[in-house]
Design an enzyme around this catalytic site. Structure first.
Site, PDB file in Angstrom:
ATOM      1  N   GLY A  43       0.803  -1.225   0.000  1.00 23.18           N
ATOM      2  CA  GLY A  43       0.000   0.000   0.000  1.00 23.18           C
ATOM      3  C   GLY A  43       0.837   1.278   0.000  1.00 23.18           C
ATOM      4  O   GLY A  43       0.298   2.363  -0.234  1.00 23.18           O
ATOM      5  N   GLU A  44       2.129   1.167   0.285  1.00 19.78           N
ATOM      6  CA  GLU A  44       2.943   2.383   0.255  1.00 19.78           C
ATOM      7  C   GLU A  44       3.032   2.911  -1.175  1.00 19.78           C
ATOM      8  O   GLU A  44       2.854   2.166  -2.141  1.00 19.78           O
ATOM      9  CB  GLU A  44       4.346   2.096   0.815  1.00 19.78           C
ATOM     10  CG  GLU A  44       4.322   1.852   2.313  1.00 19.78           C
ATOM     11  CD  GLU A  44       5.711   1.662   2.915  1.00 19.78           C
ATOM     12  OE1 GLU A  44       6.706   1.849   2.194  1.00 19.78           O
ATOM     13  OE2 GLU A  44       5.776   1.318   4.106  1.00 19.78           O
ATOM     14  N   GLN A 100     -15.659  19.995   7.941  1.00 26.16           N
ATOM     15  CA  GLN A 100     -15.495  19.870   9.397  1.00 26.16           C
ATOM     16  C   GLN A 100     -14.746  21.114   9.877  1.00 26.16           C
ATOM     17  O   GLN A 100     -13.528  21.119  10.013  1.00 26.16           O
ATOM     18  CB  GLN A 100     -14.704  18.587   9.702  1.00 26.16           C
ATOM     19  CG  GLN A 100     -14.517  18.286  11.178  1.00 26.16           C
ATOM     20  CD  GLN A 100     -15.734  17.643  11.827  1.00 26.16           C
ATOM     21  OE1 GLN A 100     -16.537  17.019  11.160  1.00 26.16           O
ATOM     22  NE2 GLN A 100     -15.884  17.822  13.140  1.00 26.16           N
ATOM     23  N   ASP A 174     -29.921  23.283   1.973  1.00 25.62           N
ATOM     24  CA  ASP A 174     -29.651  23.634   3.376  1.00 25.62           C
ATOM     25  C   ASP A 174     -29.159  25.075   3.444  1.00 25.62           C
ATOM     26  O   ASP A 174     -28.872  25.695   2.405  1.00 25.62           O
ATOM     27  CB  ASP A 174     -28.632  22.660   4.014  1.00 25.62           C
ATOM     28  CG  ASP A 174     -27.352  22.531   3.200  1.00 25.62           C
ATOM     29  OD1 ASP A 174     -26.997  23.506   2.507  1.00 25.62           O
ATOM     30  OD2 ASP A 174     -26.720  21.460   3.261  1.00 25.62           O
ATOM     31  N   LYS A 197     -31.868  22.157   7.041  1.00 25.04           N
ATOM     32  CA  LYS A 197     -31.523  20.726   7.114  1.00 25.04           C
ATOM     33  C   LYS A 197     -30.961  20.395   8.488  1.00 25.04           C
ATOM     34  O   LYS A 197     -30.187  21.169   9.045  1.00 25.04           O
ATOM     35  CB  LYS A 197     -30.489  20.399   6.030  1.00 25.04           C
ATOM     36  CG  LYS A 197     -29.966  18.966   6.064  1.00 25.04           C
ATOM     37  CD  LYS A 197     -29.046  18.689   4.883  1.00 25.04           C
ATOM     38  CE  LYS A 197     -27.612  19.025   5.183  1.00 25.04           C
ATOM     39  NZ  LYS A 197     -26.691  18.736   4.073  1.00 25.04           N
ATOM     40  N   ASP A 223     -26.285  23.056  -5.122  1.00 26.72           N
ATOM     41  CA  ASP A 223     -25.419  22.936  -3.939  1.00 26.72           C
ATOM     42  C   ASP A 223     -23.967  22.926  -4.391  1.00 26.72           C
ATOM     43  O   ASP A 223     -23.676  22.692  -5.572  1.00 26.72           O
ATOM     44  CB  ASP A 223     -25.756  21.650  -3.163  1.00 26.72           C
ATOM     45  CG  ASP A 223     -25.454  21.775  -1.667  1.00 26.72           C
ATOM     46  OD1 ASP A 223     -24.855  22.788  -1.246  1.00 26.72           O
ATOM     47  OD2 ASP A 223     -25.794  20.842  -0.913  1.00 26.72           O
TER      48      ASP A 223
HETATM   49  C1  R5P Z   1     -23.039  20.178   3.219  1.00 27.69           C
HETATM   50  O1  R5P Z   1     -23.552  21.162   3.718  1.00 27.69           O
HETATM   51  C2  R5P Z   1     -22.867  20.069   1.750  1.00 27.69           C
HETATM   52  O2  R5P Z   1     -23.104  21.288   1.113  1.00 27.69           O
HETATM   53  C3  R5P Z   1     -23.774  19.018   1.141  1.00 27.69           C
HETATM   54  O3  R5P Z   1     -25.124  19.367   1.333  1.00 27.69           O
HETATM   55  C4  R5P Z   1     -23.523  17.657   1.704  1.00 27.69           C
HETATM   56  O4  R5P Z   1     -22.160  17.369   1.712  1.00 27.69           O
HETATM   57  C5  R5P Z   1     -24.271  16.623   0.895  1.00 27.69           C
HETATM   58  O5  R5P Z   1     -23.997  15.363   1.406  1.00 27.69           O
HETATM   59  P1  R5P Z   1     -24.842  14.109   0.960  1.00 27.69           P
HETATM   60  O6  R5P Z   1     -24.911  14.110  -0.530  1.00 27.69           O
HETATM   61  O7  R5P Z   1     -24.033  12.929   1.498  1.00 27.69           O
HETATM   62  O8  R5P Z   1     -26.167  14.213   1.614  1.00 27.69           O
END
Ligand code: R5P
Length: 308
Positions: A43-44, A100, A174, A197, A223
């Site tokens: 894997g390296e 994150q 969201d 969301k 998005d």
């Molecule tokens: C998070 O806020 C991103 O903008 C996307 O809404 C999120 O990553 C979508 O993830 P998934 O398609 O796994 O629901």
């Protein structure tokens, strides 16, 4: 060894991004160089850079499936520096680990900050498209490299939507998508709104529709990134139940795990459009030209400092 006779920009790329590299090189008249990569049975990874490198070098690496790629970038950048490269630019159309951005639970790693600093230590400049910056205002805060440049695909997605539907309603699944939805909507005067969301797990979200009038509208869900597709699929189901005439999807980064497209289709989504920041069958827009222009902008600034 450093190549001292050439001028212009050189783009170094991996074999799995040959097609993207060629599009960017074609748009910007760049010289292309390829990295050789070998994976040992355990894997390296072994990398071999071309023997002649310029003083200023750009590296193409889009960071979907990022874990191996981050290690490769570490090996690559250090090897290039050892060979005498003075200015290194990372062209990462998709920048990973940006979601994150806080510790949601005590003890959680703030990956955005850690990966951002890791990249800033390797590269003098970073160029990317629609990075997922939510609680952080600028890319420079997340990736504190000497130079950072952010492009957006919102205008190009908006143009594509305008060709398909004169009067689409743009909906963000969201609150985090509000920045891209607003940008895309303003270009063609589209009506727009965002959902709320709550994420319960990797494949489980609950969504509340906005107060907008949905009945009979051609809705485009927009998005920055889609991964499992559950966010978009759930939003699509709710919008159709609220009377939407049709649902299409437009995203910058098509991370789409296997099964995601089938999930969206089962939820009633008609068209799925994405940019080529991440190679996927849904790619409908090429970001090669803006990426080449961004690179040329940063390279001309660096050229004054480091001349071949
Ligand atoms: C998070 O806020 C991103 O903008 C996307 O809404 C999120 O990553 C979508 O993830 P998934 O398609 O796994 O629901």
């Amino acid at each position: 060894m450093i190549e001292s006779s050439r001028s212009g920009t050189t783009l170094l790329h991996f074999e799995d991004e040959q097609a993207t590299a060629e599009r960017i090189a074609g748009a910007g008249n760049l010289e292309l160089l390829r990295i050789e990569r070998h994976r040992f049975p355990d894997g390296e990874i072994k990398l071999r850079l071309p023997s002649r490198l310029p003083l200023r070098l750009a590296v193409l690496r889009t960071l979907n499936n990022p874990n191996d790629k981050l290690l490769e970038l570490m090996l690559l950048a250090q090897t290039a520096r050892d060979a005498g490269v003075k200015h290194l630019t990372l062209l990462a159309p998709y920048l990973a680990y940006m979601r994150q951005d806080i510790a949601f639970e005590p003890g959680e790693a703030i990956s955005q900050r850690i990966v951002g600093r890791f990249l800033a230590n390797l590269f003098d400049a970073v160029i990317t498209v629609d990075p997922h910056l939510h609680r952080v205002a600028t890319l420079q805060e997340a990736v504190p490299a000497a130079n950072t440049l952010v492009l957006s695909a919102a205008a190009a997605l908006s143009d594509l939507i305008a060709q398909q539907h004169g009067a689409a309603l743009l909906v963000g699944p969201d609150e985090e998508s509000a920045q891209w939805v607003a940008k895309a909507a303003s270009r063609h005067g589209f009506d727009h709104a965002v959902c709320r969301k709550v994420r319960h797990g990797d494949r489980s979200v609950s969504i509340e529709l906005p107060a907008a009038s949905i009945s009979g509208r051609a809705v485009v869900l927009l998005d920055d990134v889609a991964s499992t597709g559950h966010t978009l699929a759930h939003a699509a189901e709710l919008l159709l139940a609220a009377g939407a005439a049709s649902i299409d999807v437009a995203v910058t980064h098509a991370l789409f795990e296997s099964g995601a497209i089938a999930l969206l289709k089962a939820a009633g989504v008609s068209q799925i459009w994405s940019t080529d920041c991440v190679a996927h069958s849904s790619n409908a827009i090429s970001m090669a030209e803006p990426l080449a222009q961004a690179l040329s902008l940063l390279e001309s600034a660096a050229a004054g400092q480091y001349r071949d």
